[in-house]
Design an enzyme around this catalytic site. Structure first.
Site, mmCIF file in Angstrom:
data_model
loop_
_atom_site.group_PDB
_atom_site.id
_atom_site.type_symbol
_atom_site.label_atom_id
_atom_site.label_comp_id
_atom_site.label_asym_id
_atom_site.label_seq_id
_atom_site.Cartn_x
_atom_site.Cartn_y
_atom_site.Cartn_z
ATOM 1 N N TRP A 155 46.297 39.437 52.628
ATOM 2 C CA TRP A 155 45.684 38.190 52.436
ATOM 3 C C TRP A 155 46.183 37.528 53.889
ATOM 4 O O TRP A 155 47.183 37.386 54.196
ATOM 5 C CB TRP A 155 46.065 37.388 51.426
ATOM 6 N N ASP A 236 54.011 39.203 45.396
ATOM 7 C CA ASP A 236 52.844 38.206 45.463
ATOM 8 C C ASP A 236 51.951 38.736 44.196
ATOM 9 O O ASP A 236 51.275 39.750 44.285
ATOM 10 C CB ASP A 236 52.194 37.968 46.684
ATOM 11 N N LYS A 272 43.368 32.284 39.520
ATOM 12 C CA LYS A 272 42.310 33.353 39.090
ATOM 13 C C LYS A 272 42.320 33.694 37.715
ATOM 14 O O LYS A 272 41.208 33.644 37.076
ATOM 15 C CB LYS A 272 42.532 34.573 39.978
#
Length: 425
Positions: A155, A236, A272
């Site tokens: 990311w 993460d 999310k």
């Protein structure tokens, strides 16, 4: 003499004012506009496009099959319960104790020995980004000579986070472009060759941007080698539950590392998996050797958070703690997160099926082999430009497709566009 002194004073003051004005006007003159965010810039371009056929498969936010944002029913019910029943006082620097407790149970396991032994120092964070940023600052303060190894690719914001925290970055191999899968041998070689005691950033599940995750057996090998080398694994975890539809399955990598006796760091996000994108609610936790160490770590995380943002927001934390803390609401959430994950998985199968029906000579099995919000399509930047310019389909130039942007109404159109731009590949 008096007149002369008066004139001199006036001239001096005037000169000082002119010089001061000139100095102040130059304070920001040399600042250039920052480059646009590569992901958010896609949305800006999409919104400006007037074509009725336009499709946005760039940004990682869930949409239903009608292309509409979704608020989960468990979240709506939590908001109904919260409304009018809670004060809006400051949270402690470490955030909502209840939200943190529920987050730890979700990640480490309902009956985790580490929770019972109070070995985890944890605070509420500003979603996953804030959790990563706070840990990066913690790393910099207490291991100032360390560096972080980041997968290629990752990311994009990971680079910004550790750079701005002043932590040097190195990379390790992860994605294999030819197979569009995991470069496992390269990954293991880089872990082995890194100096002992290095920090490694790992995606717990649904790797962003590739959607490529190690198998369970590969995770076990990675864990073993990282332990041999004395590295510190920082996970993460932005997609627990959203990747496979099962939060326990999506936490498997973390559980393997815990079983192997690692101390770990962990960033959690509810953007999310609960659709709380704008609430910025997450958790940062660090597993320590004992309770005393966990207390010290938490206190230092709070000390770092205080000048950053003082204390985290209350509303999102109340939603999360209400949903996860009530058995009925939690069961409803588990059903709803599975619906979201299943829709994404279904879109993967449909996109691949459409491409194969079009007679594409290229292999597309990676679409269904990958998992989570994103598909690393293999499209080149030039092919992505054609997707946008000729078909009004917007995505990042690295070929990443947000599967949430696909639905039964546009997946055929997107498949046809991909087929057209890859014909000569």
């Amino acid at each position: 003499m008096a007149v002369r002194n008066s004139l001199s004073g006036q001239l001096l003051r005037r000169s000082s004012v002119v010089a001061g004005a000139r100095f102040m006007s130059s304070w920001f003159r040399s600042i250039e506009p920052a480059p646009k965010d590569p992901i958010l810039g896609v949305t800006e371009a999409f919104l400006a496009d007037q074509s009725p056929n336009k499709v946005n498969i760039g940004v990682g936010a869930y949409r239903d099959d009608n292309g509409k944002p979704v608020v989960l029913e468990c979240v709506r019910e939590a908001e109904r319960r919260i409304a009018g029943s809670q004060f809006m006082e400051y949270l402690p620097i470490g955030g909502s104790i209840k939200m943190v407790e529920e987050s730890l149970k979700l990640a480490y396991g309902e009956n985790s020995e580490f929770i019972k032994d109070k070995r985890i120092g944890a605070v509420q964070a500003l979603s996953g980004t804030g959790a990563c940023r706070l840990f990066a600052a913690f790393q910099h303060r207490f291991h100032p000579n360390s560096q972080i190894y980041i997968p290629v690719p990752t990311w994009a914001n990971h680079h910004n986070i550790w750079r701005d925290a002043g932590v040097p970055m190195k990379t390790f191999r992860y994605y294999h472009p030819e197979t569009r899968g995991l470069d496992f041998s390269g990954l293991m070689e880089d872990i082995k060759n890194a100096p002992d005691g290095s920090f490694f950033l790992l995606h717990a599940c649904a790797h962003n941007p590739t959607g490529v995750d190690p198998s369970e057996e590969q995770w076990r090998e990675i864990s073993s080698l990282i332990k041999i080398k004395g590295h510190f694994p920082f996970f993460d975890m932005a997609y627990q539950g959203f990747a496979s539809g099962d939060p326990e399955r999506d936490a498997k990598a973390i559980r393997i590392f815990l079983e192997d006796g690692h101390l770990i760091g962990l960033a959690q996000s509810y953007a999310k998996n609960m659709g709380l994108y704008g609430q910025r609610v997450g958790c940062l936790s660090v597993l320590c050797e004992d309770e005393k160490q966990a207390v010290a770590v938490k206190s230092q995380l709070q000390l770092l958070a205080r000048p950053m943002y003082s204390n985290p927001p209350v509303h999102g934390a109340l939603i999360v703690s209400t949903v996860l803390g009530d058995p009925k609401l939690k069961n409803l959430w588990l059903k709803e997160v599975k619906v979201m994950a299943d829709r994404i998985i279904g879109m993967r199968a449909t996109l691949r099926e459409n491409l194969e029906k079009l007679g594409s000579p290229l292999p597309w099995q990676h679409i269904t082999n990958q998992i989570g919000m994103f598909c690393y399509s293999g499209l080149t930047p030039e092919q992505v430009d054609r997707m946008t310019n000729e078909f009004h389909i917007y995505m990042t130039r690295n070929g990443r497709i947000s599967m949430a942007g696909l639905n039964t109404g546009n997946v055929g159109y997107v498949a046809n566009a991909i087929h057209e731009v890859t014909k000569s590949a």
